[in-house]
Design a protein around this motif. Structure first.
Motif, PDB file in Angstrom:
ATOM      1  N   SER A   1       0.828  -1.207   0.000  1.00  0.00           N
ATOM      2  CA  SER A   1       0.000   0.000   0.000  1.00  0.00           C
ATOM      3  C   SER A   1       0.863   1.258   0.000  1.00  0.00           C
ATOM      4  O   SER A   1       0.501   2.262  -0.621  1.00  0.00           O
ATOM      5  N   GLY A   2       2.021   1.210   0.680  1.00  0.00           N
ATOM      6  CA  GLY A   2       2.919   2.368   0.694  1.00  0.00           C
ATOM      7  C   GLY A   2       3.468   2.672  -0.685  1.00  0.00           C
ATOM      8  O   GLY A   2       3.520   3.834  -1.105  1.00  0.00           O
ATOM      9  N   THR A   3       3.880   1.623  -1.400  1.00  0.00           N
ATOM     10  CA  THR A   3       4.403   1.810  -2.756  1.00  0.00           C
ATOM     11  C   THR A   3       3.316   2.316  -3.690  1.00  0.00           C
ATOM     12  O   THR A   3       3.544   3.213  -4.507  1.00  0.00           O
ATOM     13  N   LEU A   4       2.116   1.752  -3.569  1.00  0.00           N
ATOM     14  CA  LEU A   4       1.001   2.198  -4.405  1.00  0.00           C
ATOM     15  C   LEU A   4       0.699   3.670  -4.161  1.00  0.00           C
ATOM     16  O   LEU A   4       0.476   4.445  -5.110  1.00  0.00           O
ATOM     17  N   SER A   5       0.700   4.071  -2.884  1.00  0.00           N
ATOM     18  CA  SER A   5       0.422   5.459  -2.536  1.00  0.00           C
ATOM     19  C   SER A   5       1.472   6.394  -3.139  1.00  0.00           C
ATOM     20  O   SER A   5       1.137   7.437  -3.702  1.00  0.00           O
ATOM     21  N   ILE A   6       2.734   6.000  -3.051  1.00  0.00           N
ATOM     22  CA  ILE A   6       3.811   6.826  -3.607  1.00  0.00           C
ATOM     23  C   ILE A   6       3.662   6.952  -5.119  1.00  0.00           C
ATOM     24  O   ILE A   6       3.753   8.053  -5.679  1.00  0.00           O
ATOM     25  N   TYR A   7       3.427   5.827  -5.801  1.00  0.00           N
ATOM     26  CA  TYR A   7       3.256   5.852  -7.255  1.00  0.00           C
ATOM     27  C   TYR A   7       2.114   6.797  -7.654  1.00  0.00           C
ATOM     28  O   TYR A   7       2.256   7.638  -8.533  1.00  0.00           O
ATOM     29  N   GLY A   8       0.967   6.608  -6.984  1.00  0.00           N
ATOM     30  CA  GLY A   8      -0.216   7.378  -7.356  1.00  0.00           C
ATOM     31  C   GLY A   8      -0.112   8.848  -7.055  1.00  0.00           C
ATOM     32  O   GLY A   8      -0.471   9.689  -7.882  1.00  0.00           O
ATOM     33  N   VAL A   9       0.394   9.194  -5.858  1.00  0.00           N
ATOM     34  CA  VAL A   9       0.492  10.596  -5.464  1.00  0.00           C
ATOM     35  C   VAL A   9       1.560  11.321  -6.283  1.00  0.00           C
ATOM     36  O   VAL A   9       1.351  12.439  -6.761  1.00  0.00           O
ATOM     37  N   ASP A  10       2.713  10.678  -6.483  1.00  0.00           N
ATOM     38  CA  ASP A  10       3.793  11.324  -7.229  1.00  0.00           C
ATOM     39  C   ASP A  10       3.409  11.540  -8.694  1.00  0.00           C
ATOM     40  O   ASP A  10       3.693  12.591  -9.274  1.00  0.00           O
ATOM     41  N   ALA A  11       2.776  10.547  -9.299  1.00  0.00           N
ATOM     42  CA  ALA A  11       2.368  10.688 -10.700  1.00  0.00           C
ATOM     43  C   ALA A  11       1.335  11.794 -10.839  1.00  0.00           C
ATOM     44  O   ALA A  11       1.401  12.616 -11.770  1.00  0.00           O
ATOM     45  N   PHE A  12       0.363  11.838  -9.937  1.00  0.00           N
ATOM     46  CA  PHE A  12      -0.647  12.894  -9.937  1.00  0.00           C
ATOM     47  C   PHE A  12       0.014  14.264  -9.772  1.00  0.00           C
ATOM     48  O   PHE A  12      -0.334  15.226 -10.458  1.00  0.00           O
TER      49      PHE A  12
ATOM     50  N   VAL B   1     -10.141  -0.947 -14.486  1.00  0.00           N
ATOM     51  CA  VAL B   1     -10.119  -1.915 -15.586  1.00  0.00           C
ATOM     52  C   VAL B   1      -8.711  -2.453 -15.822  1.00  0.00           C
ATOM     53  O   VAL B   1      -8.532  -3.605 -16.224  1.00  0.00           O
ATOM     54  N   PHE B   2      -7.700  -1.609 -15.560  1.00  0.00           N
ATOM     55  CA  PHE B   2      -6.309  -1.992 -15.821  1.00  0.00           C
ATOM     56  C   PHE B   2      -5.490  -1.885 -14.528  1.00  0.00           C
ATOM     57  O   PHE B   2      -4.756  -0.914 -14.325  1.00  0.00           O
ATOM     58  N   PRO B   3      -5.614  -2.859 -13.620  1.00  0.00           N
ATOM     59  CA  PRO B   3      -4.908  -2.806 -12.325  1.00  0.00           C
ATOM     60  C   PRO B   3      -3.432  -3.162 -12.464  1.00  0.00           C
ATOM     61  O   PRO B   3      -2.961  -4.183 -11.960  1.00  0.00           O
ATOM     62  N   ASN B   4      -2.707  -2.304 -13.147  1.00  0.00           N
ATOM     63  CA  ASN B   4      -1.283  -2.486 -13.371  1.00  0.00           C
ATOM     64  C   ASN B   4      -0.555  -1.258 -12.856  1.00  0.00           C
ATOM     65  O   ASN B   4      -0.975  -0.132 -13.152  1.00  0.00           O
ATOM     66  N   PRO B   5       0.521  -1.409 -12.087  1.00  0.00           N
ATOM     67  CA  PRO B   5       1.199  -0.234 -11.513  1.00  0.00           C
ATOM     68  C   PRO B   5       1.645   0.794 -12.549  1.00  0.00           C
ATOM     69  O   PRO B   5       1.554   2.003 -12.312  1.00  0.00           O
ATOM     70  N   TYR B   6       2.124   0.327 -13.698  1.00  0.00           N
ATOM     71  CA  TYR B   6       2.614   1.261 -14.715  1.00  0.00           C
ATOM     72  C   TYR B   6       1.457   1.998 -15.396  1.00  0.00           C
ATOM     73  O   TYR B   6       1.569   3.187 -15.714  1.00  0.00           O
ATOM     74  N   VAL B   7       0.357   1.303 -15.591  1.00  0.00           N
ATOM     75  CA  VAL B   7      -0.836   1.961 -16.132  1.00  0.00           C
ATOM     76  C   VAL B   7      -1.365   2.975 -15.121  1.00  0.00           C
ATOM     77  O   VAL B   7      -1.797   4.072 -15.479  1.00  0.00           O
ATOM     78  N   LEU B   8      -1.317   2.602 -13.823  1.00  0.00           N
ATOM     79  CA  LEU B   8      -1.756   3.523 -12.771  1.00  0.00           C
ATOM     80  C   LEU B   8      -0.954   4.812 -12.808  1.00  0.00           C
ATOM     81  O   LEU B   8      -1.523   5.914 -12.721  1.00  0.00           O
ATOM     82  N   ILE B   9       0.361   4.705 -12.959  1.00  0.00           N
ATOM     83  CA  ILE B   9       1.213   5.898 -13.000  1.00  0.00           C
ATOM     84  C   ILE B   9       0.796   6.811 -14.155  1.00  0.00           C
ATOM     85  O   ILE B   9       0.655   8.035 -13.994  1.00  0.00           O
ATOM     86  N   ALA B  10       0.576   6.223 -15.333  1.00  0.00           N
ATOM     87  CA  ALA B  10       0.195   7.018 -16.498  1.00  0.00           C
ATOM     88  C   ALA B  10      -1.167   7.681 -16.301  1.00  0.00           C
ATOM     89  O   ALA B  10      -1.338   8.875 -16.580  1.00  0.00           O
ATOM     90  N   LEU B  11      -2.139   6.915 -15.799  1.00  0.00           N
ATOM     91  CA  LEU B  11      -3.491   7.455 -15.644  1.00  0.00           C
ATOM     92  C   LEU B  11      -3.560   8.507 -14.542  1.00  0.00           C
ATOM     93  O   LEU B  11      -4.269   9.515 -14.679  1.00  0.00           O
ATOM     94  N   ARG B  12      -2.833   8.302 -13.447  1.00  0.00           N
ATOM     95  CA  ARG B  12      -2.811   9.321 -12.382  1.00  0.00           C
ATOM     96  C   ARG B  12      -2.120  10.595 -12.855  1.00  0.00           C
ATOM     97  O   ARG B  12      -2.491  11.697 -12.464  1.00  0.00           O
ATOM     98  N   PHE B  13      -1.115  10.456 -13.714  1.00  0.00           N
ATOM     99  CA  PHE B  13      -0.475  11.638 -14.304  1.00  0.00           C
ATOM    100  C   PHE B  13      -1.497  12.447 -15.090  1.00  0.00           C
ATOM    101  O   PHE B  13      -1.590  13.674 -14.942  1.00  0.00           O
ATOM    102  N   PHE B  14      -2.275  11.778 -15.932  1.00  0.00           N
ATOM    103  CA  PHE B  14      -3.269  12.498 -16.728  1.00  0.00           C
ATOM    104  C   PHE B  14      -4.323  13.150 -15.838  1.00  0.00           C
ATOM    105  O   PHE B  14      -4.790  14.259 -16.121  1.00  0.00           O
ATOM    106  N   GLN B  15      -4.677  12.484 -14.734  1.00  0.00           N
ATOM    107  CA  GLN B  15      -5.646  13.099 -13.820  1.00  0.00           C
ATOM    108  C   GLN B  15      -5.094  14.392 -13.220  1.00  0.00           C
ATOM    109  O   GLN B  15      -5.835  15.345 -12.993  1.00  0.00           O
ATOM    110  N   GLY B  16      -3.787  14.442 -12.969  1.00  0.00           N
ATOM    111  CA  GLY B  16      -3.184  15.646 -12.406  1.00  0.00           C
ATOM    112  C   GLY B  16      -3.277  16.853 -13.321  1.00  0.00           C
ATOM    113  O   GLY B  16      -3.245  18.006 -12.852  1.00  0.00           O
ATOM    114  N   LEU B  17      -3.443  16.635 -14.624  1.00  0.00           N
ATOM    115  CA  LEU B  17      -3.523  17.749 -15.567  1.00  0.00           C
ATOM    116  C   LEU B  17      -4.773  18.600 -15.353  1.00  0.00           C
ATOM    117  O   LEU B  17      -4.864  19.720 -15.863  1.00  0.00           O
ATOM    118  N   MET B  18      -5.740  18.083 -14.575  1.00  0.00           N
ATOM    119  CA  MET B  18      -6.961  18.844 -14.330  1.00  0.00           C
ATOM    120  C   MET B  18      -6.717  20.167 -13.608  1.00  0.00           C
ATOM    121  O   MET B  18      -7.543  21.074 -13.668  1.00  0.00           O
TER     122      MET B  18
END
Length: 414
Positions: A52-63, A103-120
């Motif tokens: 969960s710590g790694t997931l949080s870091i990936y998601g927050v940093d990408a966003f 739909v795509f529970p993959n860490p690398y896909v998560l990084i890309a999608l969270r990055f795009f969400q940050g563009l808001m």
């Protein structure tokens, strides 16, 4: 643009308050995504096959990186007279990934999608420009209070909604929060309008004189004064839940902590906006308006620093001590409504849009740096060390405000 002592025809229209309300509603539904991810990360981790710590870091940093890159998209003036189009682009970047992540529970896909969400986050500059067309200078902070306060209110709403859906799977929670975002977007695009008088004035001003915003030193200085606050806002917003879990508090306590921090920020945005507009309304020059708003912005930086200090000193004593510290820190939100009310006072009309995106680009570079530094240094410095960095930045922000209030840089019409 025909003006008199109380503004243009658009700025006297009662519709202006509807415009402010739906802009704030859209920001609220948009920021639900940030908090929903933070609260759901522990559930999501097993699906993604990482801690969960790694997931949080990936998601927050990408966003956070997306929050920074967002301001590259508009600083060239592409949305100057197409503000609703800019908001549409931002919403597509936000909403589509919300439905794709489950739909795509993959860490690398998560990084890309969270990055795009940050563009808001480009909507901050877009709404600053859009509402400047509907509100005179003495009302602009109040017009932005709901919109900027929605950063915190969205966090609180995300905490409430995610807490209410805690029995559901994280995928179901993501779909439901995505539907809420779609509803907010539909309301905005049905009722929102750009100011025609503002659009005509911008076209005329750009035709008469066009200068690169980067040649105006106010762009740099305005960007720098919000850099410390942005660092703290998105670092705390992204990692307050992790800090709460680190101190041993439960999921329900953590959810309530996020709600309290978010609600205090929402209330603070209105308090700061009312005070800033009150001080600015009687001023007859842009210099006077700038200095009036800087007074409130400096007060916000001071409260931000006090809240951080309390988190370090008393946050581990008890849950209610941490709750109190978070509420005090939430009053940093007195800053943004006054800050984003200023582009029309500190930049010539021809570069107002480019200037707003430029100062947002500089200040929001902290979106990428702050959470990344936080996640990188937690293991080396500990949480106290990370919060001390935030405290030092808060003090630097206070000094930059004082410097700007005493500077002699030229302002429009002064």
């Amino acid at each position: 643009m025909k003006e008199d002592s109380v503004g243009t025809d658009d700025q006297r229209s009662l519709y202006r308050w509807i415009m402010a309300g739906i802009a704030g509603l859209l920001m609220t539904t948009s920021f639900i995504s940030l908090t929903a991810f933070g609260i759901m990360s522990t559930k999501m981790a097993s699906t993604f096959g990482i801690s969960s710590g790694t997931l949080s870091i990936y998601g927050v940093d990408a966003f956070s990186v997306g929050l920074f890159v967002a301001f590259f998209l508009g600083h060239g003036g592409i949305f100057d007279t197409k503000l609703k189009t800019g908001v549409l682009v931002a919403q597509i970047f936000l909403i589509v990934p919300q439905f794709l992540i489950p739909v795509f529970p993959n860490p690398y896909v998560l990084i890309a999608l969270r990055f795009f969400q940050g563009l808001m986050i480009m909507m901050l500059a877009l709404f600053s420009i859009q509402l400047a067309g509907w509100f005179p200078a003495g009302e602009r902070a109040r017009s932005l209070a709901f919109t900027l306060g929605a950063i915190s209110l969205g966090s609180a709403a995300g905490g409430i909604l995610s807490g209410a859906l805690i029995a559901l799977s994280w995928q179901e929670t993501y779909y439901i929060t995505g539907i809420v975002m779609v509803a907010g977007a539909l309301i905005y695009f049905i009722f929102a309008r750009d100011s025609e008088s503002q659009r005509d004035a911008i076209i005329q001003a750009k035709g008469e004189h066009h200068q690169s915003a980067w040649k105006n030193p106010m762009v740099i200085l305005m960007g720098l004064i919000q850099f410390p606050l942005t660092w703290v806002l998105f670092s705390v917003g992204g990692y307050l839940s992790s800090y709460s879990y680190h101190l041993g508090y439960s999921s329900s306590q953590t959810s309530n902590l996020i709600i309290a921090w978010g609600l205090s920020g929402f209330v603070a945005a209105f308090i700061g906006a009312i005070l800033g507009d009150y001080l600015a309304k009687g001023k007859k020059t842009n210099r006077g308006i700038l200095n009036s708003r800087l007074l409130i912005m400096t007060s916000a930086d001071i409260l931000m620093a006090i809240g951080i200090l309390l988190m370090i000193v008393i946050g581990s004593f008890s849950y209610y001590d941490l709750l109190f510290a978070a509420v005090v820190n939430g009053f940093l939100m007195m800053f943004p409504p006054n800050y984003w009310a200023l582009p029309g006072n500190v930049f010539p009309l021809a570069i107002m849009s480019a200037g707003a995106f430029g100062m947002g680009l500089i200040s929001n570079s902290a979106d990428a740096i702050g959470p990344f530094v936080t996640s990188s240094l937690i293991s080396d410095l500990g949480w106290d060390g990370v919060f001390l960095i935030m405290l030092v930045l808060s003090l630097i922000g206070i000094l930059l405000n004082v410097y700007l209030s005493r500077s002699k840089l030229p302002l429009p019409q002064d």
